[in-house]
Design an enzyme around this catalytic site. Structure first.
Site, PDB file in Angstrom:
ATOM      1  CB  CYS A  39      -1.029  -0.056   1.205  1.00 25.96           C
ATOM      2  SG  CYS A  39      -2.371   0.854   0.663  1.00 25.96           S
ATOM      3  CG  HIS A  90      -3.510  -3.721   3.021  1.00 29.51           C
ATOM      4  ND1 HIS A  90      -2.793  -3.119   3.942  1.00 29.51           N
ATOM      5  CD2 HIS A  90      -4.228  -2.783   2.559  1.00 29.51           C
ATOM      6  CE1 HIS A  90      -2.911  -1.877   4.129  1.00 29.51           C
ATOM      7  NE2 HIS A  90      -3.625  -1.572   3.287  1.00 29.51           N
ATOM      8  CD  GLU A 108      -1.112  -6.450   5.020  1.00 30.51           C
ATOM      9  OE1 GLU A 108      -1.030  -6.615   3.849  1.00 30.51           O
ATOM     10  OE2 GLU A 108      -1.650  -5.250   5.412  1.00 30.51           O
TER      11      GLU A 108
END
Ligand code: GLN
Length: 538
Positions: free
Chosen positions: A384, A510, A512
């Site tokens: 990001c 993202h 993650e």
């Protein structure tokens, strides 16, 4: 009332930060591993409508779901443990409850009645608790009540639990109360009094705990279990010890040893069997027996707080286990990085991740870090804001656009290589208005990402207002940085890579958030593999 879905409420007492989320996720894991379709929901007693507007210093990372909800970081644990996506319905705050009730009142839906905490707020809470249950998708819904019993803010939630327990009937809803059993070293003893008081506080609101989970630093003896059972109106088998663990991923097995799943299923009158935890335990074995180690620099501005980058740190654990490598994360404060100390701080690293974030603080340090790893062939992963910094760095130092910047940091820049998204330009409200949730992205052939994902189109979760400015795409690509992932509808650049570099990937989304124990995120896995390769070549 007949019901097919069973409800488990998890309340907390004595102290905050006891790890209700991990206990809830661990129990859910054990139930899921016996074939029960299980989900978890978190009710947060604060007045923010969602945690999206909260600074990471307040409640840690904001976790984003596929459907674009900005939620509490506990939902990340639920997904990582269960490998099942959560949604808007899995996180509800007092702010959201009041917002719905007030909107209904304005629409005249209460037909002239006085709108009150009981029944209107509690009805809305009960409705929200049962949305997941009534969807027909779950056999068991675990509802974690944020905060600590006795807090003024928690009262309507505890009252809603009391009413629901009554309405749903015995064996359809139970309460697990998580408490702390402190050890007094001067007395050399574990103390049960705080737990007794906490259970009593719950009873003052008409709620009897069915199971006690006791956080402790020392083994709880049999006699203490008997004592707790006697004072708290629970069976001895329902006094569960939750001793400190070296990793949160040990907790499901610890709860299994204590028989938490058995006690719960018995009280819900559901059959129990031995949970199938093969995948989970294989992960644990790999996690605990690494054959190698890599050191990754995590460059951000909230590095002093473990919770701010929770999902990134957990994704490293999953990817490390997958590679049978211990991932040692060195947190580096970008505010204190500059051209003079960059070599000292980064040269020993096997890989560098530049973190997401907002605002100007610490961004020049992030740009210096990108420059250093780009020039020194150290594997780079930008997420990001980290991806945006990579684009700015490349524009400044390779294209020679000296004042290239994001309009988030410098609205006057003559080279806005990162700019506010078109649809953001008319938005003034801050809450829930970013580009949120899952968006699709087409991957270019012969790129790192296409080989890593092994797919042509991916769905990843976003949370941003700014983006790669398409006006600069041609010039940036001509200089050597490639846009290897594009949104199929808008052409927005979601991924950049530098093919001449051993491993340089920046993503606008993202990844993650989607890494789980059962499904480590392929980009994290590939990044750790690249870091290991870099280490072995040094
Ligand atoms: N601040 C940047 C934006 O809004 C990046 C956001 C992020 O890193 N999550 O676009």
């Amino acid at each position: 009332m007949t019901t097919t879905t069973k409800y488990i409420f998890v309340t907390g007492g004595v102290s905050s930060s006891l790890g209700k989320g991990i206990i809830a996720a661990s129990l859910a894991k054990l139930l899921q591993a016996q074939g029960y379709r299980t989900t978890i929901q978190k009710l947060d007693p604060y007045i923010n409508v969602d945690p999206g507007t909260l600074n990471p210093y307040e409640h840690g990372e904001c976790y984003v779901t596929d459907d674009g909800a900005e939620t509490d970081l506990d939902l990340g644990h639920y997904e990582r443990f269960l490998n099942v996506p959560t949604s808007q319905a899995n996180n509800v705050t007092t702010g959201r409850i009041y917002q719905s009730v007030i909107e209904k009142e304005r629409r005249g839906e209460f037909l002239g009645k006085t709108v009150q905490v009981i029944p209107h707020i509690t009805d809305e809470i009960k409705h929200r608790i049962q949305i997941l249950g009534k969807s027909g998708d779950y056999d068991i819904v675990i509802t974690e009540i944020g905060g600590t019993v006795g807090d003024i803010e928690s009262l309507p939630y505890v009252e809603a639990v009391r009413q629901l327990k009554w309405e749903l009937g015995e064996h359809n809803a139970i309460v697990i109360h998580l408490t702390l059993v402190p050890y007094l070293s001067a007395a050399g003893e574990l103390k049960t009094k705080p737990t007794q008081h906490s259970v009593k506080t719950l009873m003052e609101s008409g709620v009897q705990a069915d199971v006690l989970v006791c956080r402790t630093e020392h083994e709880i003896s049999d006699s203490i279990r008997v004592k707790l059972a006697r004072f708290c109106n629970v069976r001895k088998e329902a006094v569960i010890q939750s001793i400190d663990a070296s990793t949160i991923y040990d907790v499901p097995n610890l709860m299994l040893e204590e028989g938490l799943d058995k006690v719960v299923l018995e009280q819900l009158q559901l059959a129990s069997e031995t949970p199938k935890l093969t995948v989970w335990n294989e992960f644990l074995t790999r996690h605990k027996n690494p054959k190698n180690e890599v050191v990754i620099g995590l460059i951000g501005k909230y590095v002093e707080l473990q919770d701010s980058y929770k999902s990134i740190l957990e994704a490293f654990i999953h990817a490390g286990a997958e590679n049978e490598v211990k991932v040692k994360v060195e947190s580096i404060h970008s505010e204190y990085l500059n051209a003079d100390n960059i070599k000292l701080k980064l040269s020993h690293l096997d890989g560098v991740l530049v973190a997401p974030g907002f605002g100007e603080r610490g961004i020049e340090g992030k740009i210096d870090a990108v420059k250093y790893v780009r020039e020194n062939n150290i594997p780079f992963f930008g997420i990001c804001l980290g991806m945006q910094m990579a684009v700015i760095e490349y524009s400044r130092n390779v294209l020679g656009l000296k004042d290239a910047n994001s309009t988030e940091m410098d609205s006057e820049t003559t080279n806005p290589v990162i700019d506010l998204m078109e649809e953001q330009k008319t938005i003034t409200d801050k809450g829930g208005t970013m580009r949120l949730g899952a968006w699709s992205c087409d991957l270019m052939d012969n790129s790192i990402v296409s080989s890593v994902y092994g797919e042509e189109t991916i769905l990843e979760r976003h949370r941003h207002r700014y983006e790669f400015n398409g006006t600069y795409k041609e010039a940036i690509e001509a200089a050597g940085m490639k846009a290897t992932g594009l949104n199929p509808d808008t052409g927005l650049v979601e991924i950049v890579e530098i093919p001449e570099h051993p491993w340089f990937v920046g993503v606008q989304y993202h990844p993650e958030y989607k890494s789980t124990v059962a499904n480590p995120h392929p980009l994290f896995v590939a990044f750790i593999k690249a870091a290991l390769k870099h280490k072995n070549q040094k």
